[in-house]
Scaffold this motif. Structure first.
Motif, PDB file in Angstrom:
ATOM      1  N   ASP A 237       0.854  -1.198   0.000  1.00  0.00           N
ATOM      2  CA  ASP A 237       0.000   0.000   0.000  1.00  0.00           C
ATOM      3  C   ASP A 237       0.884   1.240   0.000  1.00  0.00           C
ATOM      4  OD1 ASP A 237      -2.181   1.703   0.251  1.00  0.00           O
ATOM      5  OD2 ASP A 237      -2.309   1.479   2.429  1.00  0.00           O
ATOM      6  N   HIS A 238       1.168   1.780  -1.196  1.00  0.00           N
ATOM      7  CA  HIS A 238       2.083   2.928  -1.227  1.00  0.00           C
ATOM      8  C   HIS A 238       1.932   3.756  -2.493  1.00  0.00           C
ATOM      9  CE1 HIS A 238       4.705  -0.162  -3.320  1.00  0.00           C
ATOM     10  NE2 HIS A 238       4.732   0.835  -4.190  1.00  0.00           N
ATOM     11  N   PHE A 239       2.440   4.994  -2.385  1.00  0.00           N
ATOM     12  CA  PHE A 239       2.706   5.833  -3.561  1.00  0.00           C
ATOM     13  C   PHE A 239       4.093   6.425  -3.394  1.00  0.00           C
ATOM     14  CE2 PHE A 239       0.937   9.051  -0.688  1.00  0.00           C
ATOM     15  CZ  PHE A 239       1.774  10.144  -0.904  1.00  0.00           C
ATOM     16  N   PHE A 240       4.678   6.838  -4.525  1.00  0.00           N
ATOM     17  CA  PHE A 240       6.056   7.317  -4.541  1.00  0.00           C
ATOM     18  C   PHE A 240       6.181   8.424  -5.573  1.00  0.00           C
ATOM     19  CE2 PHE A 240      10.373   7.142  -6.314  1.00  0.00           C
ATOM     20  CZ  PHE A 240      11.140   7.253  -5.169  1.00  0.00           C
ATOM     21  N   VAL A 241       6.886   9.502  -5.200  1.00  0.00           N
ATOM     22  CA  VAL A 241       7.134  10.617  -6.119  1.00  0.00           C
ATOM     23  C   VAL A 241       8.592  11.030  -5.978  1.00  0.00           C
ATOM     24  CG1 VAL A 241       6.535  12.978  -6.779  1.00  0.00           C
ATOM     25  CG2 VAL A 241       4.773  11.479  -5.814  1.00  0.00           C
ATOM     26  N   VAL A 242       9.309  11.167  -7.110  1.00  0.00           N
ATOM     27  CA  VAL A 242      10.662  11.729  -7.096  1.00  0.00           C
ATOM     28  C   VAL A 242      10.754  12.781  -8.198  1.00  0.00           C
ATOM     29  CG1 VAL A 242      11.562   9.834  -8.537  1.00  0.00           C
ATOM     30  CG2 VAL A 242      13.147  11.259  -7.216  1.00  0.00           C
ATOM     31  N   ASN A 243      11.342  13.939  -7.846  1.00  0.00           N
ATOM     32  CA  ASN A 243      11.576  15.030  -8.790  1.00  0.00           C
ATOM     33  C   ASN A 243      13.069  15.305  -8.861  1.00  0.00           C
ATOM     34  OD1 ASN A 243       8.749  16.139  -9.275  1.00  0.00           O
ATOM     35  ND2 ASN A 243       8.868  16.227  -7.043  1.00  0.00           N
ATOM     36  N   LEU A 244      13.560  15.601 -10.061  1.00  0.00           N
ATOM     37  CA  LEU A 244      14.948  16.004 -10.245  1.00  0.00           C
ATOM     38  C   LEU A 244      14.980  17.308 -11.020  1.00  0.00           C
ATOM     39  CD1 LEU A 244      16.690  12.653 -11.265  1.00  0.00           C
ATOM     40  CD2 LEU A 244      16.425  13.621  -8.975  1.00  0.00           C
ATOM     41  N   TYR A 245      15.654  18.313 -10.458  1.00  0.00           N
ATOM     42  CA  TYR A 245      15.771  19.609 -11.119  1.00  0.00           C
ATOM     43  C   TYR A 245      17.116  19.782 -11.808  1.00  0.00           C
ATOM     44  CZ  TYR A 245      11.711  20.955  -8.351  1.00  0.00           C
ATOM     45  OH  TYR A 245      10.460  21.017  -7.789  1.00  0.00           O
ATOM     46  N   SER A 246      18.044  18.869 -11.549  1.00  0.00           N
ATOM     47  CA  SER A 246      19.402  19.035 -12.037  1.00  0.00           C
ATOM     48  C   SER A 246      19.452  18.956 -13.554  1.00  0.00           C
ATOM     49  CB  SER A 246      20.304  17.951 -11.438  1.00  0.00           C
ATOM     50  OG  SER A 246      21.624  18.086 -11.877  1.00  0.00           O
ATOM     51  N   LEU A 247      20.053  19.978 -14.191  1.00  0.00           N
ATOM     52  CA  LEU A 247      20.218  19.967 -15.639  1.00  0.00           C
ATOM     53  C   LEU A 247      21.097  18.780 -16.037  1.00  0.00           C
ATOM     54  CD1 LEU A 247      20.871  23.764 -16.329  1.00  0.00           C
ATOM     55  CD2 LEU A 247      18.738  22.509 -16.590  1.00  0.00           C
ATOM     56  N   GLY A 248      20.716  18.080 -17.074  1.00  0.00           N
ATOM     57  CA  GLY A 248      21.484  16.939 -17.550  1.00  0.00           C
ATOM     58  C   GLY A 248      20.979  15.607 -17.038  1.00  0.00           C
ATOM     59  N   PHE A 249      20.075  15.610 -16.052  1.00  0.00           N
ATOM     60  CA  PHE A 249      19.485  14.369 -15.572  1.00  0.00           C
ATOM     61  C   PHE A 249      18.196  14.110 -16.343  1.00  0.00           C
ATOM     62  CE2 PHE A 249      22.483  13.900 -12.295  1.00  0.00           C
ATOM     63  CZ  PHE A 249      22.284  12.670 -11.686  1.00  0.00           C
ATOM     64  N   SER A 250      18.264  13.275 -17.346  1.00  0.00           N
ATOM     65  CA  SER A 250      17.097  12.998 -18.175  1.00  0.00           C
ATOM     66  C   SER A 250      16.157  12.038 -17.460  1.00  0.00           C
ATOM     67  CB  SER A 250      17.513  12.411 -19.518  1.00  0.00           C
ATOM     68  OG  SER A 250      17.817  11.043 -19.389  1.00  0.00           O
ATOM     69  N   ALA A 251      14.937  11.975 -17.962  1.00  0.00           N
ATOM     70  CA  ALA A 251      13.965  11.036 -17.416  1.00  0.00           C
ATOM     71  C   ALA A 251      14.397   9.591 -17.647  1.00  0.00           C
ATOM     72  CB  ALA A 251      12.594  11.286 -18.031  1.00  0.00           C
ATOM     73  N   LEU A 252      15.236   9.347 -18.652  1.00  0.00           N
ATOM     74  CA  LEU A 252      15.719   7.990 -18.899  1.00  0.00           C
ATOM     75  C   LEU A 252      16.579   7.485 -17.743  1.00  0.00           C
ATOM     76  CD1 LEU A 252      16.595   8.159 -22.699  1.00  0.00           C
ATOM     77  CD2 LEU A 252      14.606   7.088 -21.619  1.00  0.00           C
ATOM     78  N   ILE A 253      17.308   8.384 -17.092  1.00  0.00           N
ATOM     79  CA  ILE A 253      18.075   7.991 -15.913  1.00  0.00           C
ATOM     80  C   ILE A 253      17.130   7.516 -14.817  1.00  0.00           C
ATOM     81  CG2 ILE A 253      19.562   8.860 -14.064  1.00  0.00           C
ATOM     82  CD1 ILE A 253      20.887  10.678 -16.121  1.00  0.00           C
ATOM     83  N   LEU A 254      16.061   8.283 -14.587  1.00  0.00           N
ATOM     84  CA  LEU A 254      15.073   7.858 -13.600  1.00  0.00           C
ATOM     85  C   LEU A 254      14.402   6.554 -14.014  1.00  0.00           C
ATOM     86  CD1 LEU A 254      13.149  11.034 -12.359  1.00  0.00           C
ATOM     87  CD2 LEU A 254      14.628   9.508 -11.047  1.00  0.00           C
ATOM     88  N   ASP A 255      14.159   6.383 -15.295  1.00  0.00           N
ATOM     89  CA  ASP A 255      13.538   5.157 -15.788  1.00  0.00           C
ATOM     90  C   ASP A 255      14.420   3.956 -15.471  1.00  0.00           C
ATOM     91  OD1 ASP A 255      11.707   3.511 -17.031  1.00  0.00           O
ATOM     92  OD2 ASP A 255      12.396   3.965 -19.056  1.00  0.00           O
ATOM     93  N   ASN A 256      15.704   4.063 -15.783  1.00  0.00           N
ATOM     94  CA  ASN A 256      16.623   2.960 -15.506  1.00  0.00           C
ATOM     95  C   ASN A 256      16.680   2.635 -14.012  1.00  0.00           C
ATOM     96  OD1 ASN A 256      17.355   2.674 -18.215  1.00  0.00           O
ATOM     97  ND2 ASN A 256      19.042   4.126 -18.041  1.00  0.00           N
TER      98      ASN A 256
END
Length: 294
Positions: A237-256
């Protein structure tokens, strides 16, 4: 699928224009001009419209971050704006003009505040436990608290926690647990204690310092932080949120990272970019995100 999130119409906030490495915004009745490194195109409004701003931020010589605000006579250094959504989320935010161009709020996070509010209400736990790390002035904290969560708000800067408490009181809420802590040290201890949370919110900076000088560097710490986060989430039973503001950190990094660390099917999983659109319909990118729920 690669997703794009943007704020929905909000009476007390508007991105009026952006370009020439600047953005022109309205917070309540006040218009502000401040630096924006990703706005590399030309503004759509003429210079005379930008010059009407109530406050404009000018960087200090030799600095990429610090500077000072030039204020028109009727511009206060602090003021309060409202935030209300059809789903019932209603908050107040105290804004202020900092020496780092920030005002105490990131309006592009509006879709995540709504996600947090609604996902908290969907939790099966009677009193969902939510942990907000790198929590700044607490908009996400208050979204979870307004939905009935038992919220722990952690930031390494004491003054920022005081600001978040002001926002809580202005929003007529209470009961938040405030921690001035180093995030990595805290989550390691929580994992050892066997703590579980139904909601986890991460908003880490590119770099920073803990309250005792602990060094934070996003590329060095993010992998471990996400692994620890996986151990803190209630598996059922959970939800999760992560945000990245750093330039150069693409969503593909988060995907991996998130695919490897948080395996298994999710009832809700979104990943992509967050942006704001101005009156000229340009899209200003303001970070990447991943969020999911089961």
């Amino acid at each position: 699928m690669y997703d794009f999130l943007t704020t929905s119409p909000w009476p007390d906030y508007e991105l009026i224009d952006c370009g020439n490495f600047q953005k022109l915004e309205r917070f309540g009745k006040y218009v502000l001009a401040r630096p924006e490194p990703q706005a590399i195109w030309d503004p759509h409004l003429p210079l005379k419209e930008w010059e009407k701003a109530d406050a404009a931020f000018a960087r200090a010589p030799g600095s990429t971050e610090k500077g000072q605000w030039r204020l028109k006579p009727d511009m206060p250094e602090q003021w309060v704006i409202g935030y209300e959504r059809p789903d019932g989320l209603k908050l107040k935010f105290r804004l202020g003009l900092s020496s780092f161009k920030h005002v105490g709020l990131f309006p592009e996070q509006d879709p995540n505040w709504q996600f947090i509010y609604n996902q908290t209400r969907l939790r099966r736990a009677k009193l969902p436990r939510v942990l907000n790390l790198f929590a700044y002035t607490g908009a996400a904290t208050l979204a979870a608290r307004a939905a009935g969560a038992d919220v722990t708000h952690l930031d390494s800067v004491k003054q920022v926690n005081f600001w978040a408490r002001d926002n809580m009181e202005a929003s007529q809420l209470d009961g938040v647990r405030w921690l001035v802590e180093d995030a990595m040290k805290y989550v390691r201890r929580e994992v050892k204690r066997g703590s579980k949370y139904q909601g986890l919110i991460l908003d880490p900076p590119a770099y920073g310092r803990g309250p005792n000088g602990e060094k934070w560097q996003l590329e060095d710490e993010l992998n471990e932080l996400l692994k620890l986060s996986q151990q803190l989430l209630d598996p059922e039973d959970h939800f999760f949120v992560v945000n990245l503001y750093s330039l150069g950190f693409s969503a593909l990094i988060l995907d991996n990272l998130t695919t490897a660390i948080f395996p298994g099917p999710k009832a809700v999983r979104e990943l992509g970019e967050i942006y704001l659109h101005d009156a000229g319909q340009r899209k200003l990118p303001l970070g990447t995100f991943c969020r999911f729920a089961n």
